[in-house]
Design a protein around this motif. Structure first.
Motif, PDB file in Angstrom:
ATOM      1  N   ALA B 145       0.828  -1.210   0.000  1.00 21.10           N
ATOM      2  CA  ALA B 145       0.000   0.000   0.000  1.00 21.10           C
ATOM      3  C   ALA B 145       0.860   1.258   0.000  1.00 21.10           C
ATOM      4  O   ALA B 145       0.643   2.176  -0.803  1.00 21.10           O
ATOM      5  N   ILE B 146       1.849   1.279   0.881  1.00 19.92           N
ATOM      6  CA  ILE B 146       2.632   2.508   1.045  1.00 19.92           C
ATOM      7  C   ILE B 146       3.587   2.701  -0.136  1.00 19.92           C
ATOM      8  O   ILE B 146       3.959   3.828  -0.467  1.00 19.92           O
ATOM      9  N   MET B 147       3.938   1.589  -0.810  1.00 16.80           N
ATOM     10  CA  MET B 147       4.664   1.707  -2.076  1.00 16.80           C
ATOM     11  C   MET B 147       3.799   2.498  -3.075  1.00 16.80           C
ATOM     12  O   MET B 147       4.308   3.275  -3.888  1.00 16.80           O
ATOM     13  N   GLY B 148       2.486   2.297  -2.995  1.00 15.10           N
ATOM     14  CA  GLY B 148       1.567   2.988  -3.896  1.00 15.10           C
ATOM     15  C   GLY B 148       1.661   4.496  -3.751  1.00 15.10           C
ATOM     16  O   GLY B 148       1.525   5.230  -4.737  1.00 15.10           O
ATOM     17  N   PHE B 149       1.901   4.971  -2.532  1.00 14.08           N
ATOM     18  CA  PHE B 149       2.022   6.416  -2.321  1.00 14.08           C
ATOM     19  C   PHE B 149       3.224   6.960  -3.098  1.00 14.08           C
ATOM     20  O   PHE B 149       3.159   8.032  -3.679  1.00 14.08           O
ATOM     21  N   GLY B 150       4.326   6.172  -3.102  1.00 10.46           N
ATOM     22  CA  GLY B 150       5.493   6.567  -3.895  1.00 10.46           C
ATOM     23  C   GLY B 150       5.198   6.463  -5.386  1.00 10.46           C
ATOM     24  O   GLY B 150       5.628   7.299  -6.177  1.00 10.46           O
ATOM     25  N   GLY B 151       4.453   5.418  -5.753  1.00  9.69           N
ATOM     26  CA  GLY B 151       4.136   5.194  -7.169  1.00  9.69           C
ATOM     27  C   GLY B 151       3.196   6.246  -7.733  1.00  9.69           C
ATOM     28  O   GLY B 151       3.223   6.516  -8.936  1.00  9.69           O
ATOM     29  N   GLY B 152       2.377   6.837  -6.874  1.00 13.95           N
ATOM     30  CA  GLY B 152       1.401   7.830  -7.333  1.00 13.95           C
ATOM     31  C   GLY B 152       2.060   9.006  -8.033  1.00 13.95           C
ATOM     32  O   GLY B 152       1.555   9.495  -9.053  1.00 13.95           O
ATOM     33  N   ALA B 153       3.207   9.435  -7.516  1.00 14.47           N
ATOM     34  CA  ALA B 153       3.908  10.572  -8.134  1.00 14.47           C
ATOM     35  C   ALA B 153       4.506  10.165  -9.475  1.00 14.47           C
ATOM     36  O   ALA B 153       4.556  10.975 -10.401  1.00 14.47           O
ATOM     37  N   ILE B 245      18.784  14.006   1.347  1.00 16.36           N
ATOM     38  CA  ILE B 245      19.279  13.725  -0.009  1.00 16.36           C
ATOM     39  C   ILE B 245      18.242  14.165  -1.044  1.00 16.36           C
ATOM     40  O   ILE B 245      18.550  14.834  -2.023  1.00 16.36           O
ATOM     41  N   LEU B 246      16.981  13.770  -0.775  1.00 13.84           N
ATOM     42  CA  LEU B 246      15.911  13.953  -1.759  1.00 13.84           C
ATOM     43  C   LEU B 246      15.685  15.425  -2.092  1.00 13.84           C
ATOM     44  O   LEU B 246      15.448  15.795  -3.244  1.00 13.84           O
ATOM     45  N   GLU B 247      15.761  16.269  -1.066  1.00 14.16           N
ATOM     46  CA  GLU B 247      15.462  17.686  -1.216  1.00 14.16           C
ATOM     47  C   GLU B 247      16.362  18.364  -2.246  1.00 14.16           C
ATOM     48  O   GLU B 247      15.915  19.181  -3.023  1.00 14.16           O
ATOM     49  N   LYS B 248      17.644  18.015  -2.244  1.00 14.76           N
ATOM     50  CA  LYS B 248      18.581  18.721  -3.124  1.00 14.76           C
ATOM     51  C   LYS B 248      19.346  17.762  -4.025  1.00 14.76           C
ATOM     52  O   LYS B 248      20.506  18.015  -4.368  1.00 14.76           O
ATOM     53  N   SER B 277      13.792   7.992  -6.971  1.00 14.57           N
ATOM     54  CA  SER B 277      12.368   7.683  -6.787  1.00 14.57           C
ATOM     55  C   SER B 277      12.137   6.180  -6.882  1.00 14.57           C
ATOM     56  O   SER B 277      11.339   5.607  -6.130  1.00 14.57           O
ATOM     57  N   ALA B 278      12.854   5.541  -7.826  1.00 13.07           N
ATOM     58  CA  ALA B 278      12.711   4.088  -7.980  1.00 13.07           C
ATOM     59  C   ALA B 278      13.215   3.372  -6.723  1.00 13.07           C
ATOM     60  O   ALA B 278      12.589   2.412  -6.250  1.00 13.07           O
ATOM     61  N   ALA B 279      14.351   3.843  -6.178  1.00 13.65           N
ATOM     62  CA  ALA B 279      14.901   3.226  -4.970  1.00 13.65           C
ATOM     63  C   ALA B 279      13.955   3.413  -3.786  1.00 13.65           C
ATOM     64  O   ALA B 279      13.738   2.489  -2.977  1.00 13.65           O
ATOM     65  N   ASN B 280      13.356   4.590  -3.689  1.00 12.71           N
ATOM     66  CA  ASN B 280      12.384   4.899  -2.634  1.00 12.71           C
ATOM     67  C   ASN B 280      11.211   3.917  -2.704  1.00 12.71           C
ATOM     68  O   ASN B 280      10.800   3.333  -1.697  1.00 12.71           O
ATOM     69  N   MET B 281      10.713   3.696  -3.910  1.00  9.39           N
ATOM     70  CA  MET B 281       9.557   2.811  -4.084  1.00  9.39           C
ATOM     71  C   MET B 281       9.931   1.350  -3.827  1.00  9.39           C
ATOM     72  O   MET B 281       9.212   0.617  -3.141  1.00  9.39           O
ATOM     73  N   ALA B 282      11.070   0.937  -4.383  1.00 11.37           N
ATOM     74  CA  ALA B 282      11.506  -0.454  -4.205  1.00 11.37           C
ATOM     75  C   ALA B 282      11.760  -0.751  -2.730  1.00 11.37           C
ATOM     76  O   ALA B 282      11.443  -1.842  -2.250  1.00 11.37           O
ATOM     77  N   GLY B 283      12.297   0.235  -2.015  1.00  8.05           N
ATOM     78  CA  GLY B 283      12.560   0.051  -0.583  1.00  8.05           C
ATOM     79  C   GLY B 283      11.287  -0.176   0.202  1.00  8.05           C
ATOM     80  O   GLY B 283      11.276  -0.932   1.178  1.00  8.05           O
ATOM     81  N   ARG B 284      10.212   0.471  -0.218  1.00 10.10           N
ATOM     82  CA  ARG B 284       8.939   0.351   0.513  1.00 10.10           C
ATOM     83  C   ARG B 284       8.442  -1.090   0.506  1.00 10.10           C
ATOM     84  O   ARG B 284       8.055  -1.627   1.536  1.00 10.10           O
ATOM     85  N   ILE B 332      20.349   4.895   0.746  1.00  7.16           N
ATOM     86  CA  ILE B 332      19.714   5.783   1.737  1.00  7.16           C
ATOM     87  C   ILE B 332      18.237   6.002   1.382  1.00  7.16           C
ATOM     88  O   ILE B 332      17.361   5.938   2.249  1.00  7.16           O
ATOM     89  N   LEU B 333      17.962   6.225   0.093  1.00  5.82           N
ATOM     90  CA  LEU B 333      16.562   6.452  -0.306  1.00  5.82           C
ATOM     91  C   LEU B 333      15.709   5.190  -0.184  1.00  5.82           C
ATOM     92  O   LEU B 333      14.519   5.266   0.108  1.00  5.82           O
ATOM     93  N   SER B 334      16.332   4.024  -0.389  1.00  4.89           N
ATOM     94  CA  SER B 334      15.563   2.786  -0.208  1.00  4.89           C
ATOM     95  C   SER B 334      15.219   2.602   1.273  1.00  4.89           C
ATOM     96  O   SER B 334      14.144   2.117   1.622  1.00  4.89           O
ATOM     97  N   PHE B 335      16.139   3.023   2.153  1.00  2.16           N
ATOM     98  CA  PHE B 335      15.867   2.955   3.598  1.00  2.16           C
ATOM     99  C   PHE B 335      14.789   3.966   4.001  1.00  2.16           C
ATOM    100  O   PHE B 335      13.983   3.715   4.897  1.00  2.16           O
TER     101      PHE B 335
END
Lengths: 44, 444
Positions: B145-153, B245-248, B277-284, B332-335
Motif C-alpha cells: 500500500a505505502i509503495m503505492g504512495f510513492g508510485g502515485g507521483a 538527499i531527496l530535497e537537493k 524515486s525508484a529506490a524509494n519505491m523499491a525500498g517500501r 539511503i533512499l531505499s531505507f
C-alpha cells in the motif's frame, strides 16, 4: 462431490485479475516513464 | 457506517489493490511541482506562493491522520476511503474553479485544505485492514500500500505534464487539467471503496497467527508509552535523513562533480532524481517484506545503522567516485521508503491490531516534523557555506555530519524499544465474548 462444490464460495479469480490490472496498468506506465528518465543518468 | 464484512470466500488478495487504488491516487501530491511553473506564469505567483497548496496539503495530511485515526478505526476502511475520495477529488474540482476564475485562494483551500484531509484519511485508511488480513505478513501487506504512495507521483508527474501540454498552460488549460484529475481520481479510487472488506472473523488465515494474539493497546494509551515516542524519534530521524538527499538531489550531484573530469549534466541529474524515486519505491515493498523475516527491530537497525555508514561513505569518498555517491544515495533512499512502509507493522507488533490505524495516524506527525527539519538543515547549511565562499561537495559536508548524528539518535531510540508494559493493555476479551463476536460477524 457436486454438493460440496455447490456449497463452496464463488471463485474470485476474474475479479482479482481485474483489480490488479486496474492498479497495475497505471503503475506500469509510471515505471516506464521513470525508466526512460533514469537512463538519462547514463546517457545524458 | 458499519465496516463492510467480507462474505465467505472473499480473497484477501482483493484488499491490496483496493488499498493501492487509494494510495496511487493520493501519491499525486508529490507531483504537485508539475503545476508550479504554469500557475506562476498564468496567475503571476512567486515560487513560494505556488508551493502553498502542496505545503498546506502535507500539513493537513499530518493533522487529519493524527486526529481522524480514531474515526477511521470506528467507521472502517470503506468509510475512510469514501471520505478520502470525496475530499481528494473535491480538492481538484475546487482548484479547477479557482483556476478558471483566477482566484488562487480557492486553489490553496481546495487542493491544500480539502484535498489534504483526503490525503491523511486516505493514507491511513487501509493500514489496519491490511494487517488484519495478512497477520502472517503485515510488513509485505502495508509495504504494498505505502509503495503505492510513492508510485502515485511516478504516474501523475508525466500524466499531468502531458495534460498541460495538450490543454495549454494558461488558466483555462490548468482549470481543465484540474477538472480531469478530479474526475479521473474519483473513478480510480471507487475500486477501493467497492472492494475493501474487513475479515469476517478474527482468524482469517489457517495456520497464521490470530489478529487478536499478543498485547492490544488503545490509541489513547499508546501515546502515553515510551515505545510510541521512541518510534516517533526513529521515524522522524529516518525520514529527515532521506529528505536530506531527496530535497537537493539534482543540485547536489551536479555540485559534487562540478570540478571533476566527468561533470554531471542537467539531464543526467534529472535521471539521478528519477533513479532515487525508484529506490524509494523499491525500498517500501522490498525492505518492509524483509522485516517479516528478520524482525522489525533488526530492519530499523539496518535502516539507521547502515544509513549512517552510507552517509559517511558519501562524505568521505563521494566526490572522488561517482558510483560510490550514486549507490550510497540509492541505499539511503531505499531505507527512507522502507522506514515509512515498515512502521505500521512495527506498531502492530508493539500495540496489537486493536487501534493500529489510529496509532499510525498519530505517529505520522513525525513525518510532518521531518518534512520541515530535513530541508531546513540541508538548505540552510548549503546557503551559509556558499556565503562563506565554499563550493562543490564542501557545501554539504556539515549537513552529512548532522544527518549521521540524527541517524545515530534514531538508532539509539530503536534500541530503547521494549515490549509495552501490561498496564497499558486493554483487558483480554473472554472466550465467550470472542465466540459471540465471531458468530455475529459470520451472520452479517
Amino acid at each position: 462431490m457436486s454438493s460440496d462444490s455447490s456449497q463452496s464460495p464463488p471463485s474470485r479469480r476474474g475479479l482479482i485479475a481485474f483489480a490488479w490490472v486496474w492498479v497495475g496498468a497505471p503503475l506500469a506506465y509510471g515505471l516506464y516513464e521513470l525508466v526512460q528518465k533514469a537512463t538519462q543518468l547514463f546517457t545524458g | 457506517m458499519s465496516p463492510p464484512v467480507a462474505p465467505a470466500g472473499w480473497s484477501r488478495w482483493l484488499v491490496p489493490p483496493a488499498a493501492l487504488s487509494v494510495h496511487l491516487s493520493i501519491g499525486q501530491a508529490y507531483a504537485w511541482s508539475v503545476f508550479k511553473p504554469p500557475l506562476e506564469s498564468a496567475l503571476g505567483l512567486s515560487g513560494t506562493q505556488s508551493a502553498l497548496p502542496f505545503q498546506l496539503g502535507i500539513v493537513m495530511l499530518g493533522l487529519s491522520a493524527a486526529f481522524g485515526g480514531t474515526l477511521v478505526e470506528r467507521n472502517g476502511p470503506r468509510w475512510a476511503m469514501t471520505v478520502a475520495l470525496i475530499c481528494f477529488s473535491s480538492g481538484f474540482l475546487l482548484s479547477a474553479l479557482g483556476a478558471a476564475t483566477e482566484q488562487y485562494w480557492l486553489i490553496v483551500f481546495g487542493y491544500g485544505f480539502v484535498g489534504g484531509i483526503g490525503l491523511g484519511i486516505g493514507y491511513i485508511s487501509p493500514v489496519s485492514t491490511l494487517i488484519k488480513w495478512f497477520p502472517d505478513r503485515p510488513g509485505m501487506a502495508t509495504g504494498i500500500a505505502i509503495m503505492g504512495f510513492g508510485g502515485g507521483a511516478l504516474i501523475a508527474s508525466p500524466w499531468s505534464a502531458q495534460m498541460l501540454e495538450s490543454f495549454g498552460s494558461d488558466s483555462s488549460g490548468i482549470a481543465l487539467a484540474f477538472l480531469v484529475h478530479g474526475l479521473s481520481y474519483a473513478v480510480f479510487m471507487t475500486l477501493g471503496v467497492l472492494l475493501v472488506r474487513v475479515p469476517r472473523s478474527p482468524k482469517p488465515v489457517e495456520g497464521a497467527p490470530s489478529v487478536l494474539a499478543g498485547p492490544q493497546v488503545s490509541a489513547r494509551s499508546a501515546v502515553r508509552t515510551p515505545q510510541f515516542w521512541c518510534l516517533w524519534v526513529v521515524l522522524c530521524m529516518n525520514v529527515t535523513a532521506g529528505i536530506g538527499i531527496l530535497e537537493k538531489a539534482a543540485p547536489m550531484i551536479t555540485d559534487f562533480f562540478a570540478d571533476t573530469s566527468t561533470p554531471v549534466s542537467v539531464s543526467a541529474a534529472a535521471g539521478f532524481v528519477a533513479l532515487l524515486s525508484a529506490a524509494n519505491m523499491a525500498g517500501r515493498i522490498g525492505w518492509s517484506s524483509t522485516s517479516d523475516l528478520i524482525g522489525r527491530k533488526n530492519i530499523y537497525r539496518v535502516y539507521l545503522g547502515v544509513g549512517a555508514m552510507m552517509y559517511a561513505l558519501i562524505a568521505l569518498f563521494g566526490d572522488s567516485s561517482k558510483p560510490v555517491f550514486i549507490l550510497s544515495a540509492l541505499v539511503i533512499l531505499s531505507f527512507y521508503g522502507g522506514g515509512f512502509a515498515t512502521i505500521p507493522a512495527y506498531l502492530k507488533d508493539l500495540f496489537g491490531t486493536y487501534q493500529v490505524g489510529a496509532i499510525h495516524g498519530r505517529l505520522l506527525t513525525a513525518w510532518s516534523t521531518a518534512g520541515v527539519l530535513g530541508p531546513l538543515i540541508v538548505n540552510w547549511i548549503a546557503d551559509r557555506q556558499e556565503e562563506a565562499g565554499k563550493h562543490g561537495a564542501s557545501l554539504y559536508g556539515l549537513s552529512f555530519v548532522i544527518m549521521i548524528g540524527l541517524l545515530v539518535v534514531g538508532f539509539v531510540a530503536n534500541e530503547l524499544v521494549r515490549p509495552v508494559h501490561v498496564r497499558h493493555h486493554i483487558p483480554a476479551p473472554s472466550k465467550e465474548a470472542v465466540d459471540v463476536q465471531r458468530q455475529q460477524s459470520e451472520s452479517a
